[in-house]
Design an enzyme around this catalytic site. Sequence first.
Site, PDB file in Angstrom:
ATOM      1  N   ASP A 245      40.318  20.881  25.183  1.00 37.34           N
ATOM      2  CA  ASP A 245      40.664  21.747  24.052  1.00 37.34           C
ATOM      3  C   ASP A 245      40.035  23.139  24.177  1.00 37.34           C
ATOM      4  O   ASP A 245      39.798  23.809  23.184  1.00 37.34           O
ATOM      5  CB  ASP A 245      40.255  21.087  22.726  1.00 37.34           C
ATOM      6  CG  ASP A 245      38.771  20.783  22.684  1.00 37.34           C
ATOM      7  OD1 ASP A 245      38.097  20.951  23.729  1.00 37.34           O
ATOM      8  OD2 ASP A 245      38.269  20.389  21.616  1.00 37.34           O
TER       9      ASP A 245
ATOM     10  N   HIS B 191      42.988  35.775  50.461  1.00 38.12           N
ATOM     11  CA  HIS B 191      42.731  35.616  49.026  1.00 38.12           C
ATOM     12  C   HIS B 191      41.609  34.599  48.799  1.00 38.12           C
ATOM     13  O   HIS B 191      41.710  33.703  47.965  1.00 38.12           O
ATOM     14  CB  HIS B 191      44.014  35.237  48.276  1.00 38.12           C
ATOM     15  CG  HIS B 191      44.932  36.409  48.110  1.00 38.12           C
ATOM     16  ND1 HIS B 191      46.222  36.312  47.663  1.00 38.12           N
ATOM     17  CD2 HIS B 191      44.740  37.734  48.330  1.00 38.12           C
ATOM     18  CE1 HIS B 191      46.777  37.513  47.622  1.00 38.12           C
ATOM     19  NE2 HIS B 191      45.901  38.394  48.036  1.00 38.12           N
TER      20      HIS B 191
ATOM     21  N   ASP C 230      36.832  42.445  47.471  1.00 36.39           N
ATOM     22  CA  ASP C 230      38.074  42.965  46.891  1.00 36.39           C
ATOM     23  C   ASP C 230      37.975  42.673  45.400  1.00 36.39           C
ATOM     24  O   ASP C 230      38.086  41.517  44.978  1.00 36.39           O
ATOM     25  CB  ASP C 230      39.270  42.253  47.536  1.00 36.39           C
ATOM     26  CG  ASP C 230      40.607  42.807  47.060  1.00 36.39           C
ATOM     27  OD1 ASP C 230      40.657  43.483  46.016  1.00 36.39           O
ATOM     28  OD2 ASP C 230      41.615  42.529  47.748  1.00 36.39           O
TER      29      ASP C 230
ATOM     30  N   ASP D 203      42.088  48.087  41.905  1.00 34.39           N
ATOM     31  CA  ASP D 203      42.172  47.121  43.017  1.00 34.39           C
ATOM     32  C   ASP D 203      41.524  47.758  44.245  1.00 34.39           C
ATOM     33  O   ASP D 203      42.178  48.460  44.996  1.00 34.39           O
ATOM     34  CB  ASP D 203      43.654  46.788  43.256  1.00 34.39           C
ATOM     35  CG  ASP D 203      43.856  45.742  44.350  1.00 34.39           C
ATOM     36  OD1 ASP D 203      42.864  45.164  44.819  1.00 34.39           O
ATOM     37  OD2 ASP D 203      45.028  45.518  44.722  1.00 34.39           O
TER      38      ASP D 203
ATOM     39  N   HIS E  38      49.295  41.511  56.407  1.00 36.27           N
ATOM     40  CA  HIS E  38      49.777  41.755  55.032  1.00 36.27           C
ATOM     41  C   HIS E  38      50.333  43.167  54.940  1.00 36.27           C
ATOM     42  O   HIS E  38      50.275  43.941  55.900  1.00 36.27           O
ATOM     43  CB  HIS E  38      48.667  41.498  54.006  1.00 36.27           C
ATOM     44  CG  HIS E  38      47.431  42.332  54.204  1.00 36.27           C
ATOM     45  ND1 HIS E  38      47.380  43.681  53.901  1.00 36.27           N
ATOM     46  CD2 HIS E  38      46.201  42.008  54.671  1.00 36.27           C
ATOM     47  CE1 HIS E  38      46.164  44.136  54.167  1.00 36.27           C
ATOM     48  NE2 HIS E  38      45.424  43.152  54.652  1.00 36.27           N
TER      49      HIS E  38
ATOM     50  N   HIS F 294      50.831  48.281  47.453  1.00 35.12           N
ATOM     51  CA  HIS F 294      51.736  47.794  46.404  1.00 35.12           C
ATOM     52  C   HIS F 294      51.543  48.662  45.179  1.00 35.12           C
ATOM     53  O   HIS F 294      50.544  49.381  45.054  1.00 35.12           O
ATOM     54  CB  HIS F 294      51.452  46.328  46.094  1.00 35.12           C
ATOM     55  CG  HIS F 294      49.998  46.031  45.817  1.00 35.12           C
ATOM     56  ND1 HIS F 294      49.404  46.231  44.589  1.00 35.12           N
ATOM     57  CD2 HIS F 294      48.986  45.605  46.635  1.00 35.12           C
ATOM     58  CE1 HIS F 294      48.124  45.900  44.658  1.00 35.12           C
ATOM     59  NE2 HIS F 294      47.834  45.529  45.889  1.00 35.12           N
TER      60      HIS F 294
ATOM     61  N   HIS G 151      49.580  43.425  41.125  1.00 37.68           N
ATOM     62  CA  HIS G 151      50.782  43.637  41.947  1.00 37.68           C
ATOM     63  C   HIS G 151      51.861  44.021  40.949  1.00 37.68           C
ATOM     64  O   HIS G 151      52.539  43.171  40.389  1.00 37.68           O
ATOM     65  CB  HIS G 151      51.147  42.373  42.732  1.00 37.68           C
ATOM     66  CG  HIS G 151      50.082  41.996  43.725  1.00 37.68           C
ATOM     67  ND1 HIS G 151      49.827  40.720  44.118  1.00 37.68           N
ATOM     68  CD2 HIS G 151      49.194  42.767  44.401  1.00 37.68           C
ATOM     69  CE1 HIS G 151      48.818  40.712  44.992  1.00 37.68           C
ATOM     70  NE2 HIS G 151      48.422  41.944  45.169  1.00 37.68           N
TER      71      HIS G 151
ATOM     72  N   GLU H 124      45.834  49.782  51.676  1.00 41.61           N
ATOM     73  CA  GLU H 124      44.856  48.757  52.040  1.00 41.61           C
ATOM     74  C   GLU H 124      45.071  48.145  53.420  1.00 41.61           C
ATOM     75  O   GLU H 124      45.318  46.936  53.541  1.00 41.61           O
ATOM     76  CB  GLU H 124      44.845  47.653  50.982  1.00 41.61           C
ATOM     77  CG  GLU H 124      46.219  47.099  50.603  1.00 41.61           C
ATOM     78  CD  GLU H 124      46.104  46.014  49.526  1.00 41.61           C
ATOM     79  OE1 GLU H 124      45.366  45.056  49.754  1.00 41.61           O
ATOM     80  OE2 GLU H 124      46.752  46.147  48.478  1.00 41.61           O
TER      81      GLU H 124
ATOM     82  N   TYR I 154      41.790  41.463  60.752  1.00 43.71           N
ATOM     83  CA  TYR I 154      41.157  40.155  60.571  1.00 43.71           C
ATOM     84  C   TYR I 154      41.156  39.474  61.937  1.00 43.71           C
ATOM     85  O   TYR I 154      42.208  39.083  62.443  1.00 43.71           O
ATOM     86  CB  TYR I 154      41.942  39.343  59.520  1.00 43.71           C
ATOM     87  CG  TYR I 154      42.194  40.178  58.275  1.00 43.71           C
ATOM     88  CD1 TYR I 154      41.241  40.262  57.268  1.00 43.71           C
ATOM     89  CD2 TYR I 154      43.351  40.962  58.164  1.00 43.71           C
ATOM     90  CE1 TYR I 154      41.437  41.079  56.164  1.00 43.71           C
ATOM     91  CE2 TYR I 154      43.560  41.779  57.066  1.00 43.71           C
ATOM     92  CZ  TYR I 154      42.607  41.839  56.069  1.00 43.71           C
ATOM     93  OH  TYR I 154      42.798  42.661  54.986  1.00 43.71           O
TER      94      TYR I 154
ATOM     95  N   ARG J  30      38.809  45.119  55.419  1.00 40.30           N
ATOM     96  CA  ARG J  30      39.891  45.772  54.665  1.00 40.30           C
ATOM     97  C   ARG J  30      39.256  46.926  53.892  1.00 40.30           C
ATOM     98  O   ARG J  30      38.117  46.821  53.427  1.00 40.30           O
ATOM     99  CB  ARG J  30      40.562  44.777  53.708  1.00 40.30           C
ATOM    100  CG  ARG J  30      41.664  45.406  52.856  1.00 40.30           C
ATOM    101  CD  ARG J  30      42.615  44.368  52.220  1.00 40.30           C
ATOM    102  NE  ARG J  30      42.021  43.492  51.241  1.00 40.30           N
ATOM    103  CZ  ARG J  30      41.720  42.216  51.440  1.00 40.30           C
ATOM    104  NH1 ARG J  30      41.959  41.655  52.612  1.00 40.30           N
ATOM    105  NH2 ARG J  30      41.176  41.481  50.479  1.00 40.30           N
TER     106      ARG J  30
ATOM    107  N   GLU K 270      40.465  49.413  50.773  1.00 43.22           N
ATOM    108  CA  GLU K 270      41.566  49.558  49.810  1.00 43.22           C
ATOM    109  C   GLU K 270      41.207  50.571  48.743  1.00 43.22           C
ATOM    110  O   GLU K 270      40.167  50.458  48.082  1.00 43.22           O
ATOM    111  CB  GLU K 270      41.850  48.203  49.154  1.00 43.22           C
ATOM    112  CG  GLU K 270      42.918  48.263  48.080  1.00 43.22           C
ATOM    113  CD  GLU K 270      43.330  46.894  47.552  1.00 43.22           C
ATOM    114  OE1 GLU K 270      42.505  45.960  47.610  1.00 43.22           O
ATOM    115  OE2 GLU K 270      44.481  46.778  47.075  1.00 43.22           O
TER     116      GLU K 270
HETATM  117  N1  GLY Z   1      43.502  42.127  45.383  1.00 40.47           N
HETATM  118  C1  GLY Z   1      44.780  41.746  45.851  1.00 40.47           C
HETATM  119  C2  GLY Z   1      45.360  42.800  46.666  1.00 40.47           C
HETATM  120  O1  GLY Z   1      44.658  43.612  47.210  1.00 40.47           O
HETATM  121  O2  GLY Z   1      46.540  42.939  46.763  1.00 40.47           O
HETATM  122 MN    MN Z   2      42.755  44.131  46.539  1.00 43.87          MN
HETATM  123 MN    MN Z   3      45.847  45.367  46.620  1.00 47.57          MN
END
Ligand code: GLY
Ligand code: MN
Ligand code: MN
Length: 437
Positions: A37, A242, A259, A270, A349, A353, A360, A383, A387, A404, A406
Site C-alpha cells: 500500500d 543503463h 549519468d 541529462d 548508441h 536526443h 528522451h 553524448e 565502451y 561518455r 554528455e
Molecule cells: N540518461 C539517458 C541518456 O543519456 O539518454
Molecule cells: Mn544521460
Molecule cells: Mn541522454
Amino acid sequence: MITLKQYRQRQTRLLAKLPENSVCVIPGADLQTRSRDTEFGFRQHSDFWYLTGFNEPQAWLLLSNHSRYGGDCRGLVCLPKDPAMEIWHGRRLGPEQAVHELKFDEAYSTESLAEVLTEWLAEHDNLYFPQGEFPDADDAIFDALSVLRNTPKQNKAPSAIVDCRPLIHDMRLRKSGEEIAVMRTAAEVSARAHCRAMTFAHSGCFEYQLEAEIHHEFAMAGARYPAYGTIVGGGENACVLHYTENQDAIDDGSLILIDAGAEYNGYAADITRTFPVNGKFTPAQAALYQLVLDSQLLAIEQLVPGATLPEVTKNVVNVLTQGLCQLGLLTESVDDALANQSWRRFFMHGLGHYLGLDVHDVGEYTQQGSPRQLEAGMVITVEPGLYIPNEPDIAAEFRGTGIRIEDNLVITATGNEVLTDGAPKTIEGIEALMEQS
Ligand code: GLY
Ligand code: MN
Ligand code: MN
C-alpha cells in the site's frame, strides 16, 4: 517559472489546431504502487503537465470548440475536496477552487467522470484522445462512446477518434524562453551535482555514495527527483549503458561514469561525466577520453540550425574511428572500419536526443521521410561515448573502460548554447577540481 498565462496559451494553441466541432480529452497520470500500500512519488504525465501545470493524480483536461460554448471551452476533472482523505493523503485543490485559481470554464469531481465525459463528447464530430496511454482512461472513453452510440436520437457520438499526441508533441519540441530558463536551472543544478561527486570521489568509495552526493545536491536546490535513474558505473560497470545497480566499490585506478540529471519544475537535465576515481587519468584513459571529447566538441560546433543528427553523427563516427585505429583498438584501415561499421563494437548508441519534460523527449526525428533539421528552440543532448569491453583481444590498458561525455544544448537562431558547462570536462579541468578536494 511557467505561468498560468503560459499554460492557458498552450491550451489555446492546441485548440487552434483542432478542426471545427472537436473535443480533446487528455487524462493525467495516477499514482503507481511501489509495494503493497505504498506508492512512488507522484509524477504527472508530461503532456498533461505541459498543458495545465496541475499536479494531482486522476485529473482530466477537457477542451472543446463546439459552437454551443460560444467559443473555446476548457474543463478540468479533479479529485473532490474531502477532509478525511486530505488528512491522510495530502491536500487537493478541488473543482470549485480549480475554476477560480486555474481559470477553467468548468471543473468537475472525478466522482462524476462518466457523466462528464458523456456530456463533453456528445455532439462533436472529432474526438482527440491519446488512446493507449492509460488503460483505465481508454475504458472510460469507450464507455462514454458506448452510451452515446446507444442513445442515437439524443446524443451524437464523435465519428472520428484522432490521436492528439502528435499535435502536443510538436508544440513541446520547440521550447519557449520560459521553458529554457527552467531548463537552464535544471542544467546548472545538475552540473553542480556532478562537481560535488567529483569532489567527493576517492578510491574505494561506493557507487551509491556518489549517487547520494548527486541526489543531495539536486534536493537542496529544490529538485527532489532525478529526471531518470541515476547511473554511477565504476570501472567495467561503465560499459553497461543503463547501469543503475550502483552497488559496487570503485577500485583505485578506475574511471567512474556518472549519468545524472535533475528534474526541475518537470524539466530534465541529462549530463554525463567520466572521471578517474583517484583524480588522475592514466595515459591510456587520457587518450581514450580525449578522443571522445574531441568528437563531442566537433559535434557541438556542428549542431546548429539546419543541421541534422544523422549527418553530425557521421562526422563524430569518423573522428572516433580514426582515433580507434590510431590507438590500435581497430586493426583495419579507417576506410574499412567505416565501411564495415566496426566502430559499432565500441559506440553502440545514438549521438543525442531531444530533451524537455521527458529525458528522451517527444517530437519527430524525421519529416517527410528525411532527417529533421534542427531549429531554434529545440533542446538536445550530445553524448558520444566509447565502451571498451573486457575481452582478450583488447590491449590490457584499455580493457573494461567506459567513457561518455554528455551535455545539453539549446539550438539558437545562430548556433547553440551549452547549458551544462558548469561541470568540467577537459582532462585538466577535471584533474584540477579533484586536486582541490
Ligand atoms: N540518461 C539517458 C541518456 O543519456 O539518454
Ligand atoms: Mn544521460
Ligand atoms: Mn541522454
